[in-house]
Design a protein around this motif. Structure first.
Motif, PDB file in Angstrom:
ATOM      1  N   ASN A 127     -29.032 -65.086  56.950  1.00 54.73           N
ATOM      2  CA  ASN A 127     -30.433 -65.480  57.637  1.00 54.73           C
ATOM      3  C   ASN A 127     -31.059 -64.435  58.341  1.00 54.73           C
ATOM      4  O   ASN A 127     -32.268 -64.398  58.338  1.00 54.73           O
ATOM      5  CB  ASN A 127     -30.332 -66.987  58.125  1.00 54.73           C
ATOM      6  N   THR A 128     -30.191 -63.813  59.103  1.00 53.32           N
ATOM      7  CA  THR A 128     -30.874 -62.617  60.158  1.00 53.32           C
ATOM      8  C   THR A 128     -31.361 -61.633  59.226  1.00 53.32           C
ATOM      9  O   THR A 128     -32.608 -61.151  59.195  1.00 53.32           O
ATOM     10  CB  THR A 128     -29.794 -62.163  60.815  1.00 53.32           C
ATOM     11  N   SER A 129     -30.570 -61.058  58.078  1.00 56.61           N
ATOM     12  CA  SER A 129     -30.983 -59.967  57.394  1.00 56.61           C
ATOM     13  C   SER A 129     -31.911 -60.207  56.609  1.00 56.61           C
ATOM     14  O   SER A 129     -32.782 -59.363  56.497  1.00 56.61           O
ATOM     15  CB  SER A 129     -29.477 -59.841  56.588  1.00 56.61           C
ATOM     16  N   ILE A 130     -32.467 -61.608  56.103  1.00 57.70           N
ATOM     17  CA  ILE A 130     -33.508 -61.662  54.973  1.00 57.70           C
ATOM     18  C   ILE A 130     -34.596 -61.774  56.071  1.00 57.70           C
ATOM     19  O   ILE A 130     -35.948 -61.837  55.502  1.00 57.70           O
ATOM     20  CB  ILE A 130     -33.354 -62.984  54.183  1.00 57.70           C
ATOM     21  N   GLN A 131     -34.643 -62.105  57.427  1.00 57.58           N
ATOM     22  CA  GLN A 131     -35.930 -62.095  58.109  1.00 57.58           C
ATOM     23  C   GLN A 131     -36.020 -60.526  58.941  1.00 57.58           C
ATOM     24  O   GLN A 131     -37.375 -60.451  59.636  1.00 57.58           O
ATOM     25  CB  GLN A 131     -35.561 -62.914  59.477  1.00 57.58           C
ATOM     26  N   SER A 132     -35.014 -59.779  58.669  1.00 56.23           N
ATOM     27  CA  SER A 132     -35.138 -58.427  59.218  1.00 56.23           C
ATOM     28  C   SER A 132     -35.798 -57.263  58.544  1.00 56.23           C
ATOM     29  O   SER A 132     -35.514 -57.281  57.288  1.00 56.23           O
ATOM     30  CB  SER A 132     -33.753 -58.009  59.814  1.00 56.23           C
TER      31      SER A 132
ATOM     32  N   LEU B  37     -38.635 -57.388  53.142  1.00 60.73           N
ATOM     33  CA  LEU B  37     -39.328 -56.853  51.550  1.00 60.73           C
ATOM     34  C   LEU B  37     -38.437 -57.497  50.543  1.00 60.73           C
ATOM     35  O   LEU B  37     -39.262 -57.979  49.779  1.00 60.73           O
ATOM     36  CB  LEU B  37     -39.625 -55.782  51.963  1.00 60.73           C
ATOM     37  N   ILE B  38     -37.269 -56.885  50.534  1.00 66.39           N
ATOM     38  CA  ILE B  38     -36.760 -57.284  49.293  1.00 66.39           C
ATOM     39  C   ILE B  38     -36.256 -58.876  49.052  1.00 66.39           C
ATOM     40  O   ILE B  38     -36.439 -59.195  48.066  1.00 66.39           O
ATOM     41  CB  ILE B  38     -35.487 -56.410  49.197  1.00 66.39           C
ATOM     42  N   ALA B  39     -36.087 -59.450  50.292  1.00 68.20           N
ATOM     43  CA  ALA B  39     -35.838 -61.088  50.216  1.00 68.20           C
ATOM     44  C   ALA B  39     -36.989 -61.456  49.757  1.00 68.20           C
ATOM     45  O   ALA B  39     -36.949 -62.606  48.945  1.00 68.20           O
ATOM     46  CB  ALA B  39     -35.348 -61.266  51.548  1.00 68.20           C
ATOM     47  N   ASN B  40     -38.071 -61.166  50.504  1.00 64.76           N
ATOM     48  CA  ASN B  40     -39.365 -62.040  49.841  1.00 64.76           C
ATOM     49  C   ASN B  40     -39.593 -61.788  48.458  1.00 64.76           C
ATOM     50  O   ASN B  40     -40.079 -62.554  47.627  1.00 64.76           O
ATOM     51  CB  ASN B  40     -40.553 -61.535  50.895  1.00 64.76           C
ATOM     52  N   HIS B  41     -39.574 -60.613  48.005  1.00 66.42           N
ATOM     53  CA  HIS B  41     -39.718 -60.174  46.641  1.00 66.42           C
ATOM     54  C   HIS B  41     -38.790 -61.053  45.661  1.00 66.42           C
ATOM     55  O   HIS B  41     -39.515 -61.447  44.424  1.00 66.42           O
ATOM     56  CB  HIS B  41     -39.452 -58.668  46.339  1.00 66.42           C
ATOM     57  N   PHE B  42     -37.706 -61.032  45.944  1.00 66.46           N
ATOM     58  CA  PHE B  42     -36.632 -61.731  45.331  1.00 66.46           C
ATOM     59  C   PHE B  42     -36.556 -63.402  45.503  1.00 66.46           C
ATOM     60  O   PHE B  42     -35.963 -64.031  44.719  1.00 66.46           O
ATOM     61  CB  PHE B  42     -35.476 -60.964  44.987  1.00 66.46           C
ATOM     62  N   GLY B  43     -37.193 -63.777  46.354  1.00 66.97           N
ATOM     63  CA  GLY B  43     -37.204 -65.057  46.582  1.00 66.97           C
ATOM     64  C   GLY B  43     -36.228 -65.604  47.269  1.00 66.97           C
ATOM     65  O   GLY B  43     -35.814 -67.190  47.351  1.00 66.97           O
TER      66      GLY B  43
END
Length: 105
Positions: A67-72, A77-83
């Motif tokens: 959870n921390t990594s997808i917000q950092s 940017l990658i997390a948002n792109h891939f949902g």
């Protein structure tokens, strides 16, 4: 079989309630409590409960890191792109935690 974390949490609570009932029945039968096989079962169940608690701690630690990594930045940017979305922690409800079986000798 449980697939989502929520289903696994519910299954864990159900297991804890079933074990509590088993030990309540054993309290009514002193000869059962003294039975060597039942004592061995209690030891094994205690070991399993300890392993489950360790697995919950590991899962929650990995969840916190994820959870921390997808917000950092820049991984967000990658997390948002891939949902990618946040994952829930594995938590027992208060009732299940209070009724967790206690193995006594």
């Amino acid at each position: 079989s449980a697939r989502t974390p929520q289903e696994k949490m519910e299954a864990s609570g159900t297991l804890s309630n079933a074990l509590t009932s088993l030990f309540a029945v054993a309290e009514s039968y002193p000869e059962l409590k003294a039975n060597e096989n039942f004592l061995e079962l209690q030891t094994e169940l205690s070991d399993i409960e300890n392993k489950l608690a360790a697995a919950r701690r590991f899962f929650n630690s990995a969840t916190r890191e994820y959870n921390t990594s997808i917000q950092s930045f820049p991984s967000n940017l990658i997390a948002n792109h891939f949902g990618f979305t946040q994952v829930e922690f594995f938590e027992l409800d208060d009732e299940a935690a209070k009724s967790a079986p206690k193995v006594q000798f």
